[in-house]
Design a protein around this motif. Structure first.
Motif, short mmCIF file in Angstrom:
data_model
loop_
_atom_site.label_atom_id
_atom_site.label_comp_id
_atom_site.label_asym_id
_atom_site.label_seq_id
_atom_site.Cartn_x
_atom_site.Cartn_y
_atom_site.Cartn_z
N LEU A 96 81.67 -10.71 83.90
CA LEU A 96 81.65 -11.89 83.03
C LEU A 96 82.86 -11.94 82.13
N HIS A 97 83.19 -10.84 81.48
CA HIS A 97 84.32 -10.86 80.54
C HIS A 97 85.62 -11.19 81.25
N ARG A 98 85.79 -10.68 82.46
CA ARG A 98 87.02 -10.99 83.21
C ARG A 98 87.04 -12.44 83.67
N LEU A 99 85.90 -12.96 84.08
CA LEU A 99 85.84 -14.39 84.44
C LEU A 99 86.20 -15.25 83.24
N GLN A 100 85.71 -14.87 82.07
CA GLN A 100 86.02 -15.64 80.86
C GLN A 100 87.51 -15.55 80.52
N GLU A 101 88.05 -14.34 80.58
CA GLU A 101 89.48 -14.16 80.29
C GLU A 101 90.35 -14.92 81.29
N GLY A 102 89.89 -15.02 82.51
CA GLY A 102 90.66 -15.68 83.56
C GLY A 102 90.48 -17.19 83.60
N ASN A 103 89.63 -17.73 82.71
CA ASN A 103 89.40 -19.17 82.67
C ASN A 103 88.81 -19.67 83.98
N VAL A 104 87.89 -18.89 84.53
CA VAL A 104 87.23 -19.26 85.78
C VAL A 104 86.11 -20.25 85.50
N LEU A 105 86.16 -21.37 86.17
CA LEU A 105 85.14 -22.41 86.03
C LEU A 105 83.92 -22.11 86.88
N THR A 106 84.16 -21.62 88.11
CA THR A 106 83.07 -21.34 89.03
C THR A 106 83.47 -20.19 89.95
N GLN A 107 82.54 -19.25 90.10
CA GLN A 107 82.74 -18.11 90.99
C GLN A 107 81.68 -18.15 92.09
N PHE A 108 82.12 -18.05 93.33
CA PHE A 108 81.21 -17.93 94.46
C PHE A 108 80.89 -16.44 94.67
N PHE A 109 79.61 -16.14 94.91
CA PHE A 109 79.15 -14.77 95.10
C PHE A 109 78.56 -14.64 96.51
N ALA A 110 79.19 -13.80 97.33
CA ALA A 110 78.77 -13.65 98.73
C ALA A 110 77.67 -12.62 98.88
#
Length: 320
Positions: free
Chosen positions: A40-54
């Motif tokens: 989560l913290h890395r997604l937030q730092e990276g400004n990720v809007l949506t992550q797909f999880f396989a």
């Protein structure tokens, strides 16, 4: 700029840790465990809007255990990613992407390989109900739907595989061609209404069976399919122990030269790779990628690559 990333293997890592097979940490914490490249913290730092999880099942898992392995990963998606992290919002239908609020990150559930449901379409329909929005028929191995990219036989879709694609169409779910054999790719292109290569590059710059030929790229473009480039160094340059931004951009430039500027996106394969682009080793480093992109491409093009191409080419809105 906001990022839509169409592939990671965090669920597999979470499962392996829970089963005590890796990392010597039980359990991994999706919020901030350093072992999770898309935490989560890395997604937030990276400004990720949506992550797909396989959902990914190792091919050597006995066939009668694969469904249980898939359910375990889905349970981890709900309990470890969604329930413990209020900022993560489950994208259950494509128009949910338009409802994300500031500070929220969309989470899309996908399936990498139909091995999980075998020949049981009831299980596939259950996956749709649980929120799976993209189905890759194979990983690299063969199964009851098709041959994967690593199978020397190179067969296309079986009749059962064609039935799966038709069901994906009915549910407005992507059929993902990234791991298919070439013949399987062409079978999907003929049948699928919603097609994506979630994490593949251009074979012209790296001759690997996981990458796309020029003919495949042009066919995807003609069908308004999505081509999301992957950050695994082995798929960027031959025998790559690491890669550079400029070497990734060679693939992007080539896809653009074939007419695909409106089809390009990113499918990192974080948590499933061990050789990286220097400066792009996890989701927190996405700003490095954006800065490099802005030095080479127009702002409009970069906005397309980061999220807008996906948003413009996703399946039609599904009504409640």
């Amino acid at each position: 700029m906001k990022i839509i990333d169409t592939h990671c293997d965090a669920l597999f890592k979470l499962q392996e840790a829970k089963r005590g097979k890796r990392y010597n940490v039980e359990p991994l914490n999706f919020t901030d465990s350093v072992e999770i490249e898309t935490n989560l913290h890395r997604l937030q730092e990276g400004n990720v809007l949506t992550q797909f999880f396989a959902i990914f099942i190792l091919p050597d898992i006995p066939s009668d255990e694969k469904w249980q392995h898939a359910l375990e990963q889905i349970d981890l998606f709900y309990t470890e990613i969604l329930d413990k992290n209020p900022a993560m919002k489950h994208i259950k239908k494509w128009d949910d992407l338009d409802d994300l609020k500031d500070g929220e990150i969309g989470a899309v559930l996908t399936l990498e390989g139909a091995d999980a449901f075998g020949n049981d379409l009831r299980k596939l329909r259950h996956l749709y109900r649980l929120g799976v929005l993209s189905i890759g028929l194979t990983w690299n191995n063969p199964n009851l739907c098709a041959d994967g990219a690593g199978e020397p036989r190179g067969a296309g879709l079986t009749e059962f595989g064609k039935e799966v694609v038709q069901l994906n169409n009915e549910h407005q779910v992507f059929t993902d061609v990234s791991h298919l054999s070439e013949k399987g790719f062409w079978d999907v292109l003929e049948l699928s209404d919603y097609v994506i290569a979630s994490h593949s590059n251009a074979r012209a710059f790296c001759d690997h069976p996981r990458n796309l030929t020029d003919e495949q790229i042009k066919a995807l473009i003609a069908k308004n399919g999505l081509i999301h480039v992957v950050f695994y160094a082995e798929f960027i340059k031959k025998d790559g122990q690491s890669a550079s931004f400029s070497e990734l951009f060679d693939h992007i430039d080539h896809i653009i030269s074939l007419g695909g500027v409106k089809n390009i996106g990113f499918g990192s394969d974080f948590d499933g790779i061990d050789r990286y682009i220097v400066g792009l080793e996890d989701s927190s480093k996405y700003p490095n990628l954006v800065n490099e992109l802005l030095g080479k491409y127009t702002e409009e093009e970069v906005r397309g690559f980061t999220s807008e191409n996906f948003l413009n080419n996703r399946p039609l809105i599904v009504s409640n």
